[in-house]
Design a protein around this motif. Structure first.
Motif, PDB file in Angstrom:
ATOM      1  N   LEU A   1      73.880  19.716 -13.037  1.00 38.22           N
ATOM      2  CA  LEU A   1      75.054  19.013 -12.794  1.00 38.22           C
ATOM      3  C   LEU A   1      75.746  19.418 -14.355  1.00 38.22           C
ATOM      4  O   LEU A   1      75.160  19.678 -15.227  1.00 38.22           O
ATOM      5  CB  LEU A   1      75.121  17.445 -12.881  1.00 38.22           C
ATOM      6  CG  LEU A   1      74.338  16.989 -11.536  1.00 38.22           C
ATOM      7  CD1 LEU A   1      74.041  15.433 -11.889  1.00 38.22           C
ATOM      8  CD2 LEU A   1      75.059  17.360 -10.162  1.00 38.22           C
ATOM      9  N   LYS A   2      76.911  19.482 -14.331  1.00 39.64           N
ATOM     10  CA  LYS A   2      77.633  19.845 -15.575  1.00 39.64           C
ATOM     11  C   LYS A   2      77.750  18.555 -16.537  1.00 39.64           C
ATOM     12  O   LYS A   2      78.201  17.496 -16.160  1.00 39.64           O
ATOM     13  CB  LYS A   2      79.229  20.210 -15.122  1.00 39.64           C
ATOM     14  CG  LYS A   2      79.876  20.778 -16.490  1.00 39.64           C
ATOM     15  CD  LYS A   2      81.130  21.493 -16.246  1.00 39.64           C
ATOM     16  CE  LYS A   2      81.923  22.040 -17.454  1.00 39.64           C
ATOM     17  NZ  LYS A   2      83.294  22.443 -16.981  1.00 39.64           N
ATOM     18  N   ALA A   3      77.314  18.456 -17.827  1.00 40.26           N
ATOM     19  CA  ALA A   3      77.279  17.489 -18.549  1.00 40.26           C
ATOM     20  C   ALA A   3      78.822  17.204 -19.063  1.00 40.26           C
ATOM     21  O   ALA A   3      79.752  17.920 -19.197  1.00 40.26           O
ATOM     22  CB  ALA A   3      76.473  17.947 -19.909  1.00 40.26           C
ATOM     23  N   GLY A   4      78.854  15.908 -18.912  1.00 43.34           N
ATOM     24  CA  GLY A   4      80.250  15.274 -19.484  1.00 43.34           C
ATOM     25  C   GLY A   4      81.289  15.429 -17.991  1.00 43.34           C
ATOM     26  O   GLY A   4      81.992  14.430 -18.196  1.00 43.34           O
ATOM     27  N   ALA A   5      80.850  16.142 -17.149  1.00 49.90           N
ATOM     28  CA  ALA A   5      81.660  15.998 -15.908  1.00 49.90           C
ATOM     29  C   ALA A   5      80.871  15.097 -14.957  1.00 49.90           C
ATOM     30  O   ALA A   5      81.302  14.394 -13.978  1.00 49.90           O
ATOM     31  CB  ALA A   5      82.058  17.136 -15.376  1.00 49.90           C
ATOM     32  N   ALA A   6      79.668  15.246 -14.717  1.00 51.65           N
ATOM     33  CA  ALA A   6      78.659  14.709 -13.894  1.00 51.65           C
ATOM     34  C   ALA A   6      78.437  13.091 -14.286  1.00 51.65           C
ATOM     35  O   ALA A   6      78.533  12.754 -15.425  1.00 51.65           O
ATOM     36  CB  ALA A   6      77.192  15.211 -13.852  1.00 51.65           C
ATOM     37  N   THR A   7      78.464  12.113 -13.265  1.00 49.21           N
ATOM     38  CA  THR A   7      78.275  10.732 -13.591  1.00 49.21           C
ATOM     39  C   THR A   7      77.064  10.530 -12.833  1.00 49.21           C
ATOM     40  O   THR A   7      76.344  11.225 -12.236  1.00 49.21           O
ATOM     41  CB  THR A   7      79.544  10.039 -12.939  1.00 49.21           C
ATOM     42  OG1 THR A   7      79.502  10.266 -11.498  1.00 49.21           O
ATOM     43  CG2 THR A   7      80.840  10.774 -13.490  1.00 49.21           C
ATOM     44  N   MET A   8      76.832   9.064 -13.216  1.00 49.35           N
ATOM     45  CA  MET A   8      75.576   8.377 -12.408  1.00 49.35           C
ATOM     46  C   MET A   8      75.739   8.516 -11.014  1.00 49.35           C
ATOM     47  O   MET A   8      74.704   8.500 -10.249  1.00 49.35           O
ATOM     48  CB  MET A   8      75.393   6.912 -13.032  1.00 49.35           C
ATOM     49  CG  MET A   8      75.057   6.659 -14.409  1.00 49.35           C
ATOM     50  SD  MET A   8      73.465   7.184 -14.694  1.00 49.35           S
ATOM     51  CE  MET A   8      72.341   6.117 -13.747  1.00 49.35           C
ATOM     52  N   ARG A   9      76.903   8.404 -10.629  1.00 48.96           N
ATOM     53  CA  ARG A   9      77.131   8.478  -9.072  1.00 48.96           C
ATOM     54  C   ARG A   9      76.646  10.040  -8.464  1.00 48.96           C
ATOM     55  O   ARG A   9      75.998   9.903  -7.300  1.00 48.96           O
ATOM     56  CB  ARG A   9      78.814   8.325  -8.716  1.00 48.96           C
ATOM     57  CG  ARG A   9      79.087   8.434  -7.176  1.00 48.96           C
ATOM     58  CD  ARG A   9      80.330   8.550  -7.070  1.00 48.96           C
ATOM     59  NE  ARG A   9      81.065   7.307  -7.732  1.00 48.96           N
ATOM     60  CZ  ARG A   9      81.147   6.042  -7.295  1.00 48.96           C
ATOM     61  NH1 ARG A   9      80.737   5.485  -6.235  1.00 48.96           N
ATOM     62  NH2 ARG A   9      81.886   4.978  -7.808  1.00 48.96           N
ATOM     63  N   ASP A  10      76.728  11.038  -9.294  1.00 49.19           N
ATOM     64  CA  ASP A  10      75.969  12.207  -9.035  1.00 49.19           C
ATOM     65  C   ASP A  10      74.651  12.254  -9.181  1.00 49.19           C
ATOM     66  O   ASP A  10      73.824  12.875  -8.701  1.00 49.19           O
ATOM     67  CB  ASP A  10      76.476  13.271  -9.807  1.00 49.19           C
ATOM     68  CG  ASP A  10      77.924  13.380  -9.644  1.00 49.19           C
ATOM     69  OD1 ASP A  10      78.454  13.465  -8.496  1.00 49.19           O
ATOM     70  OD2 ASP A  10      78.750  13.565 -10.829  1.00 49.19           O
ATOM     71  N   LEU A  11      73.863  11.727 -10.174  1.00 46.61           N
ATOM     72  CA  LEU A  11      72.464  11.526 -10.629  1.00 46.61           C
ATOM     73  C   LEU A  11      71.586  11.043  -9.628  1.00 46.61           C
ATOM     74  O   LEU A  11      70.675  11.262  -9.071  1.00 46.61           O
ATOM     75  CB  LEU A  11      72.317  10.984 -11.947  1.00 46.61           C
ATOM     76  CG  LEU A  11      70.954  10.751 -12.400  1.00 46.61           C
ATOM     77  CD1 LEU A  11      70.273  12.384 -12.440  1.00 46.61           C
ATOM     78  CD2 LEU A  11      70.740  10.062 -13.779  1.00 46.61           C
ATOM     79  N   LEU A  12      72.258   9.631  -9.042  1.00 48.65           N
ATOM     80  CA  LEU A  12      71.155   8.643  -8.299  1.00 48.65           C
ATOM     81  C   LEU A  12      70.747   9.637  -6.937  1.00 48.65           C
ATOM     82  O   LEU A  12      69.546   9.671  -6.583  1.00 48.65           O
ATOM     83  CB  LEU A  12      71.974   7.604  -7.825  1.00 48.65           C
ATOM     84  CG  LEU A  12      72.144   6.746  -9.144  1.00 48.65           C
ATOM     85  CD1 LEU A  12      72.968   5.455  -8.480  1.00 48.65           C
ATOM     86  CD2 LEU A  12      70.857   6.372  -9.833  1.00 48.65           C
ATOM     87  N   PRO A  13      71.696  10.496  -6.242  1.00 51.59           N
ATOM     88  CA  PRO A  13      71.423  11.061  -5.145  1.00 51.59           C
ATOM     89  C   PRO A  13      70.571  12.141  -5.310  1.00 51.59           C
ATOM     90  O   PRO A  13      69.633  12.691  -4.826  1.00 51.59           O
ATOM     91  CB  PRO A  13      72.474  11.425  -4.272  1.00 51.59           C
ATOM     92  CG  PRO A  13      73.788  10.964  -5.296  1.00 51.59           C
ATOM     93  CD  PRO A  13      73.304  10.365  -6.285  1.00 51.59           C
TER      94      PRO A  13
END
Length: 98
Positions: free
Chosen positions: A28-40
């Motif tokens: 994921l792109k740092a600064g653009a990715a969120t926890m919403r992206d990390l969990l799945p």
């Protein structure tokens, strides 16, 4: 890619194959990715069993405390927190059987 330190305790480590801590390079792109992206991503790539005990919808289940760099994730924006390289994210289960 963003490199993160993930830690699990309070029983969460059992869902992640007994791992208490792991450093991951998440695509994921740092600064653009969120926890919403990390969990799945965690559910699909790290979780070993019982996904229903980790996620509820697009967030963690109630009873799981999430800390981002030692602060409650609710203070950091919950699912909207923008991930940064070297963030430490801790998942602690507060649910216990009797």
């Amino acid at each position: 890619m963003v490199s993160l330190e993930l830690r699990f305790s309070g029983g969460m480590e059992l869902l992640f194959g007994g791992t208490k801590a792991v450093t991951v390079d998440v695509p994921l792109k740092a600064g653009a990715a969120t926890m919403r992206d990390l969990l799945p991503w965690m559910r699909d790539h790290l979780l070993k069993e019982r996904p229903e005990l980790f996620m509820d919808g697009d967030s963690v289940r109630p009873g799981i405390l999430v800390l981002i760099n030692d602060a409650d994730w609710e203070l950091e924006g919950d699912l909207e927190y923008a991930l940064k390289a070297s963030d430490e994210i801790v998942f602690i289960s507060t649910l216990h059987g009797g």
